[in-house]
Design a protein around this motif. Structure first.
Motif, PDB file in Angstrom:
ATOM      1  N   MET A  38       0.835  -1.162   0.000  1.00 26.84           N
ATOM      2  CA  MET A  38       0.000   0.000   0.000  1.00 26.84           C
ATOM      3  C   MET A  38       0.891   1.239   0.000  1.00 26.84           C
ATOM      4  O   MET A  38       1.981   1.225   0.561  1.00 26.84           O
ATOM      5  N   GLU A  39       0.407   2.274  -0.643  1.00 18.53           N
ATOM      6  CA  GLU A  39       1.161   3.513  -0.750  1.00 18.53           C
ATOM      7  C   GLU A  39       0.350   4.665  -0.166  1.00 18.53           C
ATOM      8  O   GLU A  39      -0.857   4.735  -0.344  1.00 18.53           O
ATOM      9  N   GLU A  92      -7.265   1.511   8.890  1.00 16.80           N
ATOM     10  CA  GLU A  92      -6.448   1.696  10.084  1.00 16.80           C
ATOM     11  C   GLU A  92      -5.531   2.913   9.944  1.00 16.80           C
ATOM     12  O   GLU A  92      -5.366   3.693  10.882  1.00 16.80           O
ATOM     13  N   VAL A  93      -4.956   3.097   8.760  1.00 14.49           N
ATOM     14  CA  VAL A  93      -4.085   4.251   8.512  1.00 14.49           C
ATOM     15  C   VAL A  93      -4.884   5.542   8.633  1.00 14.49           C
ATOM     16  O   VAL A  93      -4.444   6.506   9.271  1.00 14.49           O
ATOM     17  N   LEU A 151      -2.024  18.888   3.908  1.00 15.42           N
ATOM     18  CA  LEU A 151      -3.148  19.390   3.124  1.00 15.42           C
ATOM     19  C   LEU A 151      -4.034  18.264   2.636  1.00 15.42           C
ATOM     20  O   LEU A 151      -5.248  18.399   2.567  1.00 15.42           O
ATOM     21  N   PHE A 152      -3.414  17.132   2.239  1.00 13.62           N
ATOM     22  CA  PHE A 152      -4.202  15.991   1.796  1.00 13.62           C
ATOM     23  C   PHE A 152      -3.416  14.703   2.006  1.00 13.62           C
ATOM     24  O   PHE A 152      -2.198  14.707   2.128  1.00 13.62           O
ATOM     25  N   ILE A 153      -4.172  13.603   2.062  1.00 15.08           N
ATOM     26  CA  ILE A 153      -3.596  12.271   2.168  1.00 15.08           C
ATOM     27  C   ILE A 153      -4.296  11.393   1.150  1.00 15.08           C
ATOM     28  O   ILE A 153      -5.521  11.413   1.050  1.00 15.08           O
ATOM     29  N   GLU A 154      -3.507  10.648   0.404  1.00 17.65           N
ATOM     30  CA  GLU A 154      -4.044   9.709  -0.578  1.00 17.65           C
ATOM     31  C   GLU A 154      -3.563   8.317  -0.183  1.00 17.65           C
ATOM     32  O   GLU A 154      -2.369   8.065  -0.113  1.00 17.65           O
ATOM     33  N   VAL A 155      -4.503   7.427   0.121  1.00 18.49           N
ATOM     34  CA  VAL A 155      -4.176   6.079   0.564  1.00 18.49           C
ATOM     35  C   VAL A 155      -4.701   5.102  -0.477  1.00 18.49           C
ATOM     36  O   VAL A 155      -5.871   5.160  -0.838  1.00 18.49           O
TER      37      VAL A 155
END
Length: 77
Positions: free
Chosen positions: A1-2, A26-27, A60-64
């Motif tokens: 996962m990235e 969970e992240v 500012l943002f998180i992409e999972v």
């Protein structure tokens, strides 16, 4: 996962490659908790065991999502 993280003070994004068994929910929960607790750093452990500290108040943002496939070089038929 990235995980890709955009910071307010930086033009570049932080990319952290996590273990394949890492749960996306969970992240997201860990980040939400770090933000709610007003922690200064959100700590992640990458695939190789390295610790990465990200300043929570600068995010500012998180992409999972799943790890990107490696780009293929050359010609294919």
């Amino acid at each position: 996962m990235e995980i890709r993280i955009g910071l307010g003070d930086s033009m570049r994004e932080i990319e952290v490659e996590m273990d394949d068994g890492t749960d996306q929910a969970e992240v997201i929960e860990e980040f939400t908790k770090a933000q709610a607790d007003k922690e200064s750093l959100w700590w992640l452990t990458d695939r190789k065991g390295k610790k990465v500290g990200v300043p929570v108040n600068k995010i500012l943002f998180i992409e999972v999502g799943p790890t990107k496939e490696q780009r293929k070089v050359g010609f294919s038929a």
